[in-house]
Design an enzyme around this catalytic site. Structure first.
Site, PDB file in Angstrom:
ATOM      1  N   LYS A 193      -9.048 -24.200  16.901  1.00  0.00           N
ATOM      2  CA  LYS A 193      -9.839 -25.418  17.081  1.00  0.00           C
ATOM      3  C   LYS A 193     -10.274 -25.614  18.543  1.00  0.00           C
ATOM      4  O   LYS A 193      -9.782 -24.934  19.447  1.00  0.00           O
ATOM      5  CB  LYS A 193      -9.023 -26.608  16.577  1.00  0.00           C
ATOM      6  CG  LYS A 193      -8.703 -26.519  15.067  1.00  0.00           C
ATOM      7  CD  LYS A 193      -8.048 -27.797  14.576  1.00  0.00           C
ATOM      8  CE  LYS A 193      -7.797 -27.739  13.070  1.00  0.00           C
ATOM      9  NZ  LYS A 193      -7.292 -29.031  12.557  1.00  0.00           N
ATOM     10  N   TYR A 235     -15.173 -30.147   6.132  1.00  0.00           N
ATOM     11  CA  TYR A 235     -14.056 -31.052   5.834  1.00  0.00           C
ATOM     12  C   TYR A 235     -14.447 -32.121   4.809  1.00  0.00           C
ATOM     13  O   TYR A 235     -13.816 -33.177   4.745  1.00  0.00           O
ATOM     14  CB  TYR A 235     -13.558 -31.697   7.119  1.00  0.00           C
ATOM     15  CG  TYR A 235     -12.652 -30.786   7.947  1.00  0.00           C
ATOM     16  CD1 TYR A 235     -11.393 -30.421   7.486  1.00  0.00           C
ATOM     17  CD2 TYR A 235     -13.057 -30.300   9.191  1.00  0.00           C
ATOM     18  CE1 TYR A 235     -10.553 -29.600   8.235  1.00  0.00           C
ATOM     19  CE2 TYR A 235     -12.221 -29.475   9.943  1.00  0.00           C
ATOM     20  CZ  TYR A 235     -10.968 -29.134   9.461  1.00  0.00           C
ATOM     21  OH  TYR A 235     -10.141 -28.324  10.200  1.00  0.00           O
ATOM     22  N   ASN A 273      -4.744 -30.287  16.671  1.00  0.00           N
ATOM     23  CA  ASN A 273      -3.563 -29.503  16.302  1.00  0.00           C
ATOM     24  C   ASN A 273      -3.784 -27.990  16.339  1.00  0.00           C
ATOM     25  O   ASN A 273      -3.150 -27.238  15.598  1.00  0.00           O
ATOM     26  CB  ASN A 273      -3.002 -29.974  14.951  1.00  0.00           C
ATOM     27  CG  ASN A 273      -3.949 -29.741  13.800  1.00  0.00           C
ATOM     28  OD1 ASN A 273      -5.096 -29.359  14.006  1.00  0.00           O
ATOM     29  ND2 ASN A 273      -3.472 -29.958  12.586  1.00  0.00           N
ATOM     30  N   HIS A 295      -6.393 -24.431  12.165  1.00  0.00           N
ATOM     31  CA  HIS A 295      -6.494 -24.790  10.748  1.00  0.00           C
ATOM     32  C   HIS A 295      -5.984 -23.606   9.936  1.00  0.00           C
ATOM     33  O   HIS A 295      -6.168 -22.458  10.331  1.00  0.00           O
ATOM     34  CB  HIS A 295      -7.964 -25.056  10.381  1.00  0.00           C
ATOM     35  CG  HIS A 295      -8.193 -25.148   8.906  1.00  0.00           C
ATOM     36  ND1 HIS A 295      -7.887 -26.267   8.177  1.00  0.00           N
ATOM     37  CD2 HIS A 295      -8.666 -24.226   8.014  1.00  0.00           C
ATOM     38  CE1 HIS A 295      -8.174 -26.039   6.897  1.00  0.00           C
ATOM     39  NE2 HIS A 295      -8.655 -24.811   6.779  1.00  0.00           N
ATOM     40  N   GLU A 335     -13.503 -21.379   2.161  1.00  0.00           N
ATOM     41  CA  GLU A 335     -13.605 -21.567   3.605  1.00  0.00           C
ATOM     42  C   GLU A 335     -14.063 -20.281   4.306  1.00  0.00           C
ATOM     43  O   GLU A 335     -14.874 -20.327   5.232  1.00  0.00           O
ATOM     44  CB  GLU A 335     -12.259 -22.054   4.148  1.00  0.00           C
ATOM     45  CG  GLU A 335     -11.925 -23.458   3.668  1.00  0.00           C
ATOM     46  CD  GLU A 335     -10.516 -23.927   3.996  1.00  0.00           C
ATOM     47  OE1 GLU A 335     -10.183 -25.073   3.649  1.00  0.00           O
ATOM     48  OE2 GLU A 335      -9.743 -23.160   4.598  1.00  0.00           O
TER      49      GLU A 335
HETATM   50  P1  CMP Z   1      -6.366 -29.164   9.156  1.00  0.00           P
HETATM   51  O1  CMP Z   1      -5.299 -28.224   8.700  1.00  0.00           O
HETATM   52  O2  CMP Z   1      -7.521 -28.593   9.871  1.00  0.00           O
HETATM   53  O3  CMP Z   1      -6.905 -29.997   7.900  1.00  0.00           O
HETATM   54  C1  CMP Z   1      -7.379 -31.310   7.993  1.00  0.00           C
HETATM   55  C2  CMP Z   1      -7.193 -31.887   9.354  1.00  0.00           C
HETATM   56  O4  CMP Z   1      -7.276 -33.294   9.424  1.00  0.00           O
HETATM   57  C3  CMP Z   1      -5.796 -31.586   9.830  1.00  0.00           C
HETATM   58  O5  CMP Z   1      -5.664 -30.231  10.131  1.00  0.00           O
HETATM   59  C4  CMP Z   1      -5.641 -32.529  10.997  1.00  0.00           C
HETATM   60  O6  CMP Z   1      -6.114 -31.978  12.207  1.00  0.00           O
HETATM   61  C5  CMP Z   1      -6.541 -33.663  10.571  1.00  0.00           C
HETATM   62  N1  CMP Z   1      -5.711 -34.822  10.265  1.00  0.00           N
HETATM   63  C6  CMP Z   1      -4.840 -34.958   9.272  1.00  0.00           C
HETATM   64  N2  CMP Z   1      -4.247 -36.182   9.320  1.00  0.00           N
HETATM   65  C7  CMP Z   1      -4.794 -36.804  10.394  1.00  0.00           C
HETATM   66  C8  CMP Z   1      -4.598 -38.080  10.969  1.00  0.00           C
HETATM   67  N3  CMP Z   1      -3.726 -38.952  10.443  1.00  0.00           N
HETATM   68  N4  CMP Z   1      -5.314 -38.386  12.059  1.00  0.00           N
HETATM   69  C9  CMP Z   1      -6.219 -37.509  12.576  1.00  0.00           C
HETATM   70  N5  CMP Z   1      -6.440 -36.270  12.058  1.00  0.00           N
HETATM   71  C10 CMP Z   1      -5.722 -35.937  10.986  1.00  0.00           C
END
Ligand code: CMP
Length: 138
Positions: free
Chosen positions: A10, A50, A113, A116, A127
């Site tokens: 990311k 998403y 984070n 993904h 995806e």
């Molecule tokens: P990812 O695995 O990319 O899939 C969906 C993403 O939404 C997840 O990682 C997080 O980065 C994001 N996400 C999930 N929960 C939250 C939250 N409470 N606040 C902000 N981002 C979120």
């Protein structure tokens, strides 16, 4: 059970210069990279990727963040790839991620984070096909 999964490094991990270290961890854990590209998602493309989260309160924040800078997209191959990769990256929230996982090492928050990982074999195909034509999947 399929042997492929999809990942994105990311914008947070990209801007901090962690792309090489993360790809190294992916290789060292026995994944074969079968497709790879660096790109920058538009807001529209991030929103499409998403779309499953469109009704969640964090959707706008997620789309903004994922279109804020370049990402690296990849398809990875290993036996039981989806589950094995989720083990390598750790919990979505880095505060809950196990020691030694990519998110424990490189993520700063649940939104930013670092990586993904697909949550099912079916989504891994959807995806991967979002970013790569079949000619780009080896
Ligand atoms: P990812 O695995 O990319 O899939 C969906 C993403 O939404 C997840 O990682 C997080 O980065 C994001 N996400 C999930 N929960 C939250 C939250 N409470 N606040 C902000 N981002 C979120």
């Amino acid at each position: 059970m399929s042997n492929r999964t999809f990942t994105m490094i990311k914008p947070d991990a990209t801007s901090k210069g962690h792309t090489g270290a993360i790809l190294q961890m992916i290789n060292a854990t026995g994944f074969r990279i079968v497709a790879l590209k660096m790109t920058h998602l538009s807001e529209q493309k991030a929103g499409e990727f998403y779309a499953v989260h469109a009704q969640r309160p964090f959707y706008g924040e997620l789309v903004n963040f994922m279109s804020s800078g370049p990402i690296t997209a990849a398809i990875l191959e290993k036996e039981n790839a989806v589950a094995e990769f989720r083990k390598l990256i750790g919990a979505t929230n880095p505060a809950d991620a196990a020691e030694g996982t990519i998110r424990k090492l490189y993520a700063s928050s649940i939104g930013e984070n670092a990586v993904h990982g697909s949550d099912s074999d079916e989504n891994a195909v959807i995806e991967g096909d979002f970013f790569f034509s079949k000619l780009e999947q080896f």
